[in-house]
Design a protein around this motif. Structure first.
Motif, PDB file in Angstrom:
ATOM      1  N   GLU A   8       0.843  -1.185   0.000  1.00 33.39           N
ATOM      2  CA  GLU A   8       0.000   0.000   0.000  1.00 33.39           C
ATOM      3  C   GLU A   8       0.883   1.240   0.000  1.00 33.39           C
ATOM      4  OE1 GLU A   8      -3.786   0.246   2.473  1.00 33.39           O
ATOM      5  OE2 GLU A   8      -2.527   1.762   3.397  1.00 33.39           O
ATOM      6  N   CYS A   9       0.508   2.189  -0.845  1.00 38.05           N
ATOM      7  CA  CYS A   9       1.245   3.445  -0.890  1.00 38.05           C
ATOM      8  C   CYS A   9       0.988   4.222   0.395  1.00 38.05           C
ATOM      9  CB  CYS A   9       0.793   4.260  -2.096  1.00 38.05           C
ATOM     10  SG  CYS A   9       1.477   5.916  -2.112  1.00 38.05           S
ATOM     11  N   ASP A  10       2.057   4.760   0.981  1.00 36.60           N
ATOM     12  CA  ASP A  10       1.872   5.460   2.256  1.00 36.60           C
ATOM     13  C   ASP A  10       1.359   6.890   2.056  1.00 36.60           C
ATOM     14  OD1 ASP A  10       4.123   6.727   1.307  1.00 36.60           O
ATOM     15  OD2 ASP A  10       5.453   6.051   2.907  1.00 36.60           O
ATOM     16  N   ASN A  11       1.142   7.266   0.813  1.00 39.60           N
ATOM     17  CA  ASN A  11       0.605   8.600   0.548  1.00 39.60           C
ATOM     18  C   ASN A  11      -0.818   8.556  -0.013  1.00 39.60           C
ATOM     19  OD1 ASN A  11       0.867  11.557   0.216  1.00 39.60           O
ATOM     20  ND2 ASN A  11       0.816  11.042  -1.950  1.00 39.60           N
ATOM     21  N   CYS A  12      -1.013   7.858  -1.142  1.00 41.49           N
ATOM     22  CA  CYS A  12      -2.334   7.857  -1.785  1.00 41.49           C
ATOM     23  C   CYS A  12      -3.152   6.618  -1.457  1.00 41.49           C
ATOM     24  CB  CYS A  12      -2.196   8.023  -3.299  1.00 41.49           C
ATOM     25  SG  CYS A  12      -1.470   6.602  -4.152  1.00 41.49           S
ATOM     26  N   GLU A  13      -2.552   5.657  -0.739  1.00 42.24           N
ATOM     27  CA  GLU A  13      -3.247   4.447  -0.288  1.00 42.24           C
ATOM     28  C   GLU A  13      -3.661   3.515  -1.414  1.00 42.24           C
ATOM     29  OE1 GLU A  13      -6.271   5.571   2.483  1.00 42.24           O
ATOM     30  OE2 GLU A  13      -4.795   6.228   3.950  1.00 42.24           O
ATOM     31  N   PRO A  92       8.963   3.563  -5.158  1.00 41.97           N
ATOM     32  CA  PRO A  92       8.148   4.775  -5.269  1.00 41.97           C
ATOM     33  C   PRO A  92       6.824   4.503  -5.969  1.00 41.97           C
ATOM     34  CG  PRO A  92       9.983   4.839  -6.811  1.00 41.97           C
ATOM     35  CD  PRO A  92      10.201   3.621  -5.947  1.00 41.97           C
ATOM     36  N   CYS A  93       5.793   5.178  -5.516  1.00 45.58           N
ATOM     37  CA  CYS A  93       4.456   4.977  -6.073  1.00 45.58           C
ATOM     38  C   CYS A  93       4.308   5.727  -7.396  1.00 45.58           C
ATOM     39  CB  CYS A  93       3.425   5.477  -5.070  1.00 45.58           C
ATOM     40  SG  CYS A  93       1.749   5.490  -5.716  1.00 45.58           S
ATOM     41  N   PRO A  94       3.933   5.036  -8.494  1.00 45.51           N
ATOM     42  CA  PRO A  94       3.778   5.711  -9.791  1.00 45.51           C
ATOM     43  C   PRO A  94       2.450   6.445  -9.926  1.00 45.51           C
ATOM     44  CG  PRO A  94       3.374   3.360 -10.045  1.00 45.51           C
ATOM     45  CD  PRO A  94       3.730   3.581  -8.593  1.00 45.51           C
ATOM     46  N   TYR A  95       1.526   6.244  -8.998  1.00 45.58           N
ATOM     47  CA  TYR A  95       0.203   6.838  -9.139  1.00 45.58           C
ATOM     48  C   TYR A  95       0.151   8.254  -8.582  1.00 45.58           C
ATOM     49  CZ  TYR A  95      -0.678   1.983 -10.119  1.00 45.58           C
ATOM     50  OH  TYR A  95      -0.605   0.728 -10.661  1.00 45.58           O
ATOM     51  N   CYS A  96       0.851   8.510  -7.492  1.00 50.70           N
ATOM     52  CA  CYS A  96       0.837   9.862  -6.912  1.00 50.70           C
ATOM     53  C   CYS A  96       2.217  10.504  -7.008  1.00 50.70           C
ATOM     54  CB  CYS A  96       0.373   9.822  -5.457  1.00 50.70           C
ATOM     55  SG  CYS A  96       1.499   8.919  -4.360  1.00 50.70           S
ATOM     56  N   ASN A  97       3.240   9.706  -7.305  1.00 49.22           N
ATOM     57  CA  ASN A  97       4.612  10.199  -7.423  1.00 49.22           C
ATOM     58  C   ASN A  97       5.164  10.811  -6.139  1.00 49.22           C
ATOM     59  OD1 ASN A  97       5.095   9.514 -10.179  1.00 49.22           O
ATOM     60  ND2 ASN A  97       3.684  11.154 -10.731  1.00 49.22           N
ATOM     61  N   GLU A  98       4.536  10.534  -5.024  1.00 50.41           N
ATOM     62  CA  GLU A  98       5.036  11.078  -3.760  1.00 50.41           C
ATOM     63  C   GLU A  98       5.288   9.996  -2.731  1.00 50.41           C
ATOM     64  OE1 GLU A  98       2.813  14.335  -2.135  1.00 50.41           O
ATOM     65  OE2 GLU A  98       2.517  15.169  -4.144  1.00 50.41           O
ATOM     66  N   GLY A  99       4.412   9.013  -2.713  1.00 50.59           N
ATOM     67  CA  GLY A  99       4.501   7.987  -1.677  1.00 50.59           C
ATOM     68  C   GLY A  99       5.448   6.864  -2.035  1.00 50.59           C
ATOM     69  N   VAL A 100       5.552   5.933  -1.088  1.00 47.74           N
ATOM     70  CA  VAL A 100       6.377   4.750  -1.258  1.00 47.74           C
ATOM     71  C   VAL A 100       5.517   3.561  -0.862  1.00 47.74           C
ATOM     72  CG1 VAL A 100       8.379   3.526  -0.315  1.00 47.74           C
ATOM     73  CG2 VAL A 100       8.539   5.966  -0.793  1.00 47.74           C
TER      74      VAL A 100
HETATM   75 ZN   LIG Z   1       0.791   6.796  -4.088  1.00 44.68          ZN
END
Ligand SMILES: [Zn+2]
Ligand SMILES: [Zn+2]
Length: 111
Positions: A8-13, A92-100
């Motif tokens: 799970e992305c820690d930014n956009c979930e 790194p998360c490709p969907y929000c480019n901020e999370g991991v």
């Molecule tokens: Zn994300």
């Protein structure tokens, strides 16, 4: 037996579920792919190659790759920056480019 991991992305979930097994296949006399699955061990033993999924870390595209002809680029954006979803931990998360992506330790599933 197949095991799954959930990241799970820690930014956009955004969640990605990855299975440990791949789609094994062999070619029959006509050169067509025949897929074999557990628990059909007789068929599985004939398998020579497999297909598995990749996740593009640039555009988020999930695409199949084949061990006989491995893909070298994302099918959508042509990036070479892709991974096996099973190795997504800390990527790194490709969907929000901020999370991991972090592995969700509470998630455990076996088919
Ligand atoms: Zn994300
Ligand atoms: Zn891509």
């Amino acid at each position: 037996m197949a095991q799954a991991k959930c990241f799970e992305c820690d930014n956009c979930e955004r969640e990605i579920t990855a299975w440990s097994d791949n789609d094994a296949y062999y070619l029959n006399d006509e050169g067509k792919k025949v897929y074999a699955y557990h628990p059909n061990m007789d068929e599985l033993e004939k398998c020579t190659d497999y297909e598995s999924y990749c996740l593009c870390l640039d555009c988020g595209r999930k695409f199949k790759t084949d061990s006989a002809k491995p893909k070298t680029k994302c099918t959508k954006c042509k990036s070479t920056n892709f991974v096996d979803p099973y190795d997504l931990d800390e990527k790194p998360c490709p969907y929000c480019n901020e999370g991991v992506f972090r592995e969700d330790q509470s998630f455990f599933r076996i088919s």
